[in-house]
Design a protein around this motif. Structure first.
Motif, PDB file in Angstrom:
ATOM      1  N   THR A   4      51.555  39.404  53.470  1.00 26.85           N
ATOM      2  CA  THR A   4      51.412  39.312  51.914  1.00 26.85           C
ATOM      3  C   THR A   4      49.955  39.271  51.452  1.00 26.85           C
ATOM      4  O   THR A   4      49.339  38.408  52.294  1.00 26.85           O
ATOM      5  N   GLU A   5      49.537  39.557  50.128  1.00 27.34           N
ATOM      6  CA  GLU A   5      48.348  39.080  49.569  1.00 27.34           C
ATOM      7  C   GLU A   5      48.449  37.548  49.428  1.00 27.34           C
ATOM      8  O   GLU A   5      47.104  37.136  49.669  1.00 27.34           O
ATOM      9  N   ASP A   6      49.370  37.072  49.053  1.00 26.51           N
ATOM     10  CA  ASP A   6      49.530  35.569  48.786  1.00 26.51           C
ATOM     11  C   ASP A   6      49.446  34.908  50.035  1.00 26.51           C
ATOM     12  O   ASP A   6      48.482  33.827  49.978  1.00 26.51           O
ATOM     13  N   GLN A   7      49.642  35.216  51.122  1.00 25.31           N
ATOM     14  CA  GLN A   7      49.302  34.680  52.245  1.00 25.31           C
ATOM     15  C   GLN A   7      47.825  34.632  52.821  1.00 25.31           C
ATOM     16  O   GLN A   7      47.267  33.843  53.337  1.00 25.31           O
ATOM     17  N   ASP A  32      39.779  41.216  45.073  1.00 28.27           N
ATOM     18  CA  ASP A  32      40.829  42.215  45.608  1.00 28.27           C
ATOM     19  C   ASP A  32      41.254  41.934  47.148  1.00 28.27           C
ATOM     20  O   ASP A  32      40.429  41.579  47.818  1.00 28.27           O
ATOM     21  N   ILE A  33      42.532  41.923  47.308  1.00 27.79           N
ATOM     22  CA  ILE A  33      42.991  42.000  48.451  1.00 27.79           C
ATOM     23  C   ILE A  33      44.057  43.206  48.849  1.00 27.79           C
ATOM     24  O   ILE A  33      44.864  43.686  47.957  1.00 27.79           O
ATOM     25  N   SER A  34      43.737  43.936  49.771  1.00 24.29           N
ATOM     26  CA  SER A  34      44.383  45.156  50.628  1.00 24.29           C
ATOM     27  C   SER A  34      44.819  44.867  51.740  1.00 24.29           C
ATOM     28  O   SER A  34      44.151  44.588  52.728  1.00 24.29           O
ATOM     29  N   VAL A  35      46.373  44.624  51.707  1.00 20.02           N
ATOM     30  CA  VAL A  35      46.848  44.673  53.226  1.00 20.02           C
ATOM     31  C   VAL A  35      47.511  46.037  53.612  1.00 20.02           C
ATOM     32  O   VAL A  35      48.632  46.517  53.042  1.00 20.02           O
ATOM     33  N   ALA A  41      41.547  44.285  53.684  1.00 21.65           N
ATOM     34  CA  ALA A  41      40.137  44.634  53.035  1.00 21.65           C
ATOM     35  C   ALA A  41      40.338  43.456  52.181  1.00 21.65           C
ATOM     36  O   ALA A  41      41.084  43.284  51.131  1.00 21.65           O
ATOM     37  N   ILE A  42      39.105  42.731  51.799  1.00 19.04           N
ATOM     38  CA  ILE A  42      38.873  41.849  50.878  1.00 19.04           C
ATOM     39  C   ILE A  42      37.657  42.171  49.954  1.00 19.04           C
ATOM     40  O   ILE A  42      36.644  42.679  50.772  1.00 19.04           O
ATOM     41  N   THR A  43      37.845  42.109  48.810  1.00 21.70           N
ATOM     42  CA  THR A  43      36.502  42.008  47.976  1.00 21.70           C
ATOM     43  C   THR A  43      36.111  40.836  47.430  1.00 21.70           C
ATOM     44  O   THR A  43      36.720  40.116  46.861  1.00 21.70           O
ATOM     45  N   VAL A  44      34.653  40.356  47.702  1.00 26.65           N
ATOM     46  CA  VAL A  44      34.664  39.006  47.330  1.00 26.65           C
ATOM     47  C   VAL A  44      33.200  39.075  46.310  1.00 26.65           C
ATOM     48  O   VAL A  44      32.209  40.070  46.248  1.00 26.65           O
ATOM     49  N   ALA A  45      33.412  38.688  45.073  1.00 27.80           N
ATOM     50  CA  ALA A  45      32.286  38.676  44.215  1.00 27.80           C
ATOM     51  C   ALA A  45      31.205  37.670  44.189  1.00 27.80           C
ATOM     52  O   ALA A  45      31.674  36.294  44.171  1.00 27.80           O
TER      53      ALA A  45
END
Length: 384
Positions: A4-7, A32-35, A41-45
């Motif tokens: 999950t995104e929370d994990q 953003d987190i996409s599983v 895939a993770i987006t970091v600002a």
């Protein structure tokens, strides 16, 4: 159970921003987190476009997810924070340590004129930070090298350490620490770069290497003021101030802004250097800054066969300490690697952890720690 995104978010919580030293999750940098199955895939600002630490951040995020068994592939995309997001980051950092804040977040300490109510955190009576002013009577005795390596030695012993390069005419500390990127500026807060666990700020970050600094006293005064108030230092155990050689405006500013400063004098063994260093010591006494000790640099050179050669004579540091009634905290040998480390940005306390000079710096650092602070600042006793 599918991932999950929370994990993923919890797995990323230990990841620290390499410059801000807070969790990228707590700073809301994870946007953003996409599983999709085993692919994440993770987006970091980032705080600034073209952040010099972006590769480090990618590596830390990827490494944090590597132990997660459900993850086989990680993609990290980078974006840049909006102004509103940056303001929230600034507020979170100030709230975390209660330093560098506004009058509403810090009600104690001397308020500095042009800062419109922001306080000097180092005058807060609850501050645990010891201010170590590293001074010398003249240039060429290795004061900056001593400042840098002493800072690294203190950090290696588990202390939170910062160094303020107040030698505005001969700034060299960033180069000696190997720092090649500017501080991060978030609104009105400056986040100092960190090298070898030492936070650093210097006028060298704001002028070109070959640009001379031609300032009169008020400009020096204002620069020191800004470095104390606008820089996010966090909770330091020690702030080392690499003072300009001789006597002058910076020492007077320290007496006003950092009245809890402790002064340490760097000299060499030769009697001529000892006599000049005396003037710095007497200046400290005149402006009511306690003189805590003498550090003798370039005390001897050890040849390959173990023979010691006292190239600059002997006894200058001990004579100065005796005249001033303070201890000689240690003697630093003349080691080529000490100079080389300063040139390439790798201090000898890092490059040669078991070396003769490193042991000397470690011993001096331990002695400074064991002696404790010289005074406790109590603003309620200030004569107005």
């Amino acid at each position: 159970m599918p991932l999950t995104e929370d994990q993923v978010l919890e797995a990323l919580r230990p990841v620290m921003d390499p410059e801000l030293h807070m969790s990228i999750v707590d700073l809301d940098m994870v946007k953003d987190i996409s599983v999709r199955g085993s692919r994440v895939a993770i987006t970091v600002a980032l705080t600034v476009a073209g952040c010099p630490m972006q590769t480090e951040i990618r590596e830390r995020v990827t490494a944090a997810l590597a132990p997660v068994p459900e993850v086989d592939d990680v993609t990290v995309d980078l974006t840049v924070m909006t102004e509103a997001e940056l303001n929230r980051v600034r507020d979170k950092m100030r709230a975390r340590h209660g330093s560098g804040g506004t009058a509403s977040s810090a009600a104690t300490g001397q308020r500095l004129g042009h800062e419109e109510g922001r306080t000097n955190p180092f005058q807060d009576p609850t501050s645990r930070t010891r201010i170590l002013g590293i001074s010398s009577g003249k240039g060429g005795v290795g004061k900056s090298s001593v400042s840098v390596n002493l800072a690294v030695a203190l950090a290696s012993q588990g202390h939170e350490v910062g160094i303020l390069d107040a030698d505005v005419y001969g700034f060299s500390v960033p180069k000696m620490l190997g720092i090649d990127h500017d501080p991060v500026v978030i609104d009105d807060m400056i986040v100092p770069p960190v090298a070898f666990d030492v936070k650093c700020i210097s006028i060298g970050f704001f002028v070109d290497d070959d640009q001379p600094v031609m300032w009169r006293g008020p400009m020096l005064h204002k620069a020191l003021e800004q470095f104390l108030v606008d820089v996010y230092w966090g909770e330091l155990d020690f702030l080392l101030v690499d003072m300009p050689p001789g006597t002058g405006d910076v020492a007077l500013s320290m007496a006003q802004y950092l009245p809890r400063s402790e002064v340490y004098v760097v000299t060499t063994p030769q009697p001529a250097a000892q006599r000049v260093a005396q003037r710095t010591a007497y200046m400290a006494k005149k402006i009511n800054l306690p003189l805590r000790g003498v550090i003798e640099n370039m005390s001897w050179f050890t040849a390959d066969d173990g023979t010691r050669y006292e190239l600059f004579g002997r006894g200058g540091g001990a004579m100065l300490a005796a005249d001033l009634g303070v201890p000689l905290l240690g003697q630093i040998p003349l080691v080529p690697a000490l100079r080389e480390g300063g040139d390439v940005g790798r201090p000898i306390t890092v490059a040669e952890p078991g070396g003769e000079a490193t042991e000397a710096f470690g011993s001096i650092a331990a002695e400074i720690v064991s002696r404790g602070a010289s005074r406790v600042f109590r603003p309620e006793l200030t004569i107005r």
